[in-house]
Every structure is written in C-alpha cells, then in structure tokens.
Design an enzyme around this catalytic site. Structure first.
Site, PDB file in Angstrom:
ATOM      1  NE  ARG A 259      -2.737   0.033   3.449  1.00 41.96           N
ATOM      2  CZ  ARG A 259      -3.671   0.450   4.291  1.00 41.96           C
ATOM      3  NH1 ARG A 259      -4.936   0.177   4.034  1.00 41.96           N
ATOM      4  NH2 ARG A 259      -3.365   1.119   5.368  1.00 41.96           N
TER       5      ARG A 259
ATOM      6  CB  THR B 140      -2.729   6.960  -2.612  1.00 46.75           C
ATOM      7  OG1 THR B 140      -1.971   5.751  -2.797  1.00 46.75           O
ATOM      8  CG2 THR B 140      -2.000   8.125  -3.259  1.00 46.75           C
TER       9      THR B 140
ATOM     10  CG  ASP C  16       2.112  -2.266   8.980  1.00 48.70           C
ATOM     11  OD1 ASP C  16       2.460  -3.422   8.664  1.00 48.70           O
ATOM     12  OD2 ASP C  16       2.150  -1.312   8.191  1.00 48.70           O
TER      13      ASP C  16
ATOM     14  CG  ASP D 149       5.712  -2.210   9.934  1.00 51.21           C
ATOM     15  OD1 ASP D 149       6.403  -2.646   8.997  1.00 51.21           O
ATOM     16  OD2 ASP D 149       5.314  -1.032  10.004  1.00 51.21           O
TER      17      ASP D 149
HETATM   18  C1  PRP Z   1      -1.003  -4.748   4.522  1.00 46.98           C
HETATM   19  C2  PRP Z   1      -1.710  -6.075   4.702  1.00 46.98           C
HETATM   20  C3  PRP Z   1      -2.509  -6.181   3.437  1.00 46.98           C
HETATM   21  C4  PRP Z   1      -2.877  -4.757   3.148  1.00 46.98           C
HETATM   22  C5  PRP Z   1      -4.318  -4.538   3.513  1.00 46.98           C
HETATM   23  O1  PRP Z   1       0.089  -4.881   3.706  1.00 46.98           O
HETATM   24  O2  PRP Z   1      -0.859  -7.156   4.905  1.00 46.98           O
HETATM   25  O3  PRP Z   1      -1.775  -6.733   2.368  1.00 46.98           O
HETATM   26  O4  PRP Z   1      -2.027  -3.924   3.955  1.00 46.98           O
HETATM   27  O5  PRP Z   1      -4.726  -3.257   3.192  1.00 46.98           O
HETATM   28  P1  PRP Z   1      -5.769  -2.960   2.036  1.00 46.98           P
HETATM   29  O6  PRP Z   1      -6.905  -3.880   2.215  1.00 46.98           O
HETATM   30  O7  PRP Z   1      -6.141  -1.523   2.281  1.00 46.98           O
HETATM   31  O8  PRP Z   1      -5.075  -3.126   0.708  1.00 46.98           O
HETATM   32  P2  PRP Z   1       1.079  -3.654   3.366  1.00 46.98           P
HETATM   33  O9  PRP Z   1       0.632  -2.949   2.131  1.00 46.98           O
HETATM   34  O10 PRP Z   1       1.254  -2.812   4.587  1.00 46.98           O
HETATM   35  O11 PRP Z   1       2.412  -4.371   2.960  1.00 46.98           O
HETATM   36  P3  PRP Z   1       3.401  -5.286   3.829  1.00 46.98           P
HETATM   37  O12 PRP Z   1       2.680  -6.601   4.069  1.00 46.98           O
HETATM   38  O13 PRP Z   1       4.571  -5.451   2.937  1.00 46.98           O
HETATM   39  O14 PRP Z   1       3.698  -4.592   5.111  1.00 46.98           O
HETATM   40  N1  URA Z   2      -2.677  -3.088   6.756  1.00 44.24           N
HETATM   41  C1  URA Z   2      -2.385  -3.508   8.013  1.00 44.24           C
HETATM   42  O1  URA Z   2      -1.382  -4.205   8.225  1.00 44.24           O
HETATM   43  N2  URA Z   2      -3.195  -3.142   9.015  1.00 44.24           N
HETATM   44  C2  URA Z   2      -4.278  -2.372   8.827  1.00 44.24           C
HETATM   45  O2  URA Z   2      -4.999  -2.070   9.796  1.00 44.24           O
HETATM   46  C3  URA Z   2      -4.559  -1.936   7.523  1.00 44.24           C
HETATM   47  C4  URA Z   2      -3.746  -2.315   6.513  1.00 44.24           C
END
Ligand code: PRP
Ligand code: URA
Length: 208
Positions: free
Chosen positions: A104, A108, A200, A203
């Site tokens: 993400r 945005t 998150d 993280d």
């Molecule tokens: C997080 C999570 C999902 C996404 C959900 O990943 O693991 O993939 O956000 O959010 P959405 O429904 O609004 O798309 P992130 O983009 O933070 O990436 P990461 O797993 O690499 O930390």
């Molecule tokens: N991605 C995450 O990891 N947590 C949230 O709450 C939303 C998006």
C-alpha cells in the site's frame, strides 16, 4: 453475493486478543499468527475437493477420498500473508505455494503490485488466497484480479481481521469469492488502518 464467514471459536478469540495487544512482542506475534491460521485452516479446508481412488489397506481393497493430482494452491499476499501460508502448508504439504507482492502506498493507501510467482497450471487448482488484513480491500482485490487473469476460477480468501469497507469493496469486485475471517472489525481510520485492528501486520510480524 459474497459469502463471509466470521469464525467464532474461543481459542481463535484468545489468540486474536494476543495479536491485537500492542505489548505483544514480534516473536510472540509471529508464533500466535501461525497458530491462529492453523486453527482457521480446518474450516477453510472443508471446501477442498477430493476424488475417489482405489487403495488397498493391509486388510482389503477400498475406495478412498484423496486430493486431486493437481493439488490446491496457497497464495500469500506479501509480506504479511507468509505467516498464514506457512501454517496452512504445514497441514497441506501437497499444496503449491504462490506469492503475490502487494504494497500500500503510505499516502494514497492504494495497493501496488511488485512481484508475482504462482504454481504451474494454477488455473486448474483450487486456490486459497491469504492475507491477515482486509482493510480497504485494494490488495486482496488486486491479488484476486491477478489470479482471475491467470484463469483461476475456484478461490477462497482467508484473512484474520476484516473491515466492513474492505468486505464491501471485495464483494463489489469479486462477489463469487468467499471470505473467511477470524474477526469483522468496526471501521477504518483516516489512514485506512482497521479499528480496533492490530496495527500494521507486516511490521508486527517482521519487527520492522
Ligand atoms: C497490509 C496487509 C494487506 C494490506 C491490507 O500490507 O498485509 O496486504 O495492507 O490493506 P488494504 O486492504 O487496504 O489493501 P502492506 O501494504 O502494509 O504491505 P506489507 O505486508 O509489505 O507490510
Ligand atoms: N494493513 C495492516 O497491516 N493493518 C491495517 O490495519 C490496515 C492495513
């Protein structure tokens, strides 16, 4: 109409409380996520197709049920999906494992695809798509779009925590894909994080 199943199980609720707690350290978060996904897998795998095969027990011949030759696929949305995918693969070692990189944008909140590696002949496999978080739905929708473009017809989406906004968006985009989740939370905040959520997920798993 999207079928959403919110698993209602005391042990899943207990583990979810550990995952939600901001004081849970990364090592314990990771371990608990794997355990939770393993518990959820029982419900998820109820949807698997089997075929009738002839086998011989030490006693006699019989007809038994086995997975098809082209085994199901487990597809992880990177990064956070990996903990769940590992748990599912422990009880379904026959699975082909795929990875779809989605991230993400911090401003945005829109998902961007950066990586894709899927098992061969994925179009013929039942596919379980996994990501702990369904927030706006952008990442899961993009991942499901990608599976669809590869010809996959039979998809289940498994997550840990879903927001109503994400469920609605996912439903609009993919009404035929069932969602299985451990919790359906209240709403998104102004940064598109789930409330109460668990923060998150990536993280917290990887201590970044
Ligand atoms: C997080 C999570 C999902 C996404 C959900 O990943 O693991 O993939 O956000 O959010 P959405 O429904 O609004 O798309 P992130 O983009 O933070 O990436 P990461 O797993 O690499 O930390
Ligand atoms: N991605 C995450 O990891 N947590 C949230 O709450 C939303 C998006």
């Amino acid at each position: 109409m999207t079928q959403i199943t919110v698993l209602n199980h005391p042990l899943i609720d207990h583990k979810l409380a550990i995952l939600r707690d901001k004081n849970t350290p990364a090592w314990y978060f990771r371990k608990t996520l794997v355990e939770t996904a393993a518990l959820m897998s029982w419900h998820c795998f109820q949807h698997l197709n089997t075929e009738t095969v002839a086998i011989d027990t030490p006693m006699e011949a019989m007809q038994a049920q086995k997975l098809p030759e082209l085994s199901p696929a487990i597809v992880s949305i990177l990064r956070a999906g990996n903990g769940m995918a590992d748990a599912l693969a422990t009880v379904l070692p026959e699975a082909g494992i795929g990875h779809l990189g989605m991230e993400r944008d911090a401003k945005t909140h829109k998902a961007r695809a950066y990586y894709a590696k899927l098992p061969p002949e994925i179009a013929k496999r039942q596919t379980i798509l996994v990501d702990p978080m369904l927030a706006t739905g952008g990442s899961a929708i993009m991942a499901a779009d990608q599976l669809r473009s590869e010809g996959v017809t039979d998809i289940i989406f498994l997550c840990l925590v879903a927001a109503p906004e994400g469920v609605s968006a996912f439903h609009d985009a993919h009404p035929d894909i069932p969602i299985i989740t451990a919790a359906l939370d209240r709403q998104l905040n102004e940064n598109s994080y789930i409330l109460p959520g668990l923060g998150d997920a990536g993280d917290r798993i990887f201590n970044t």
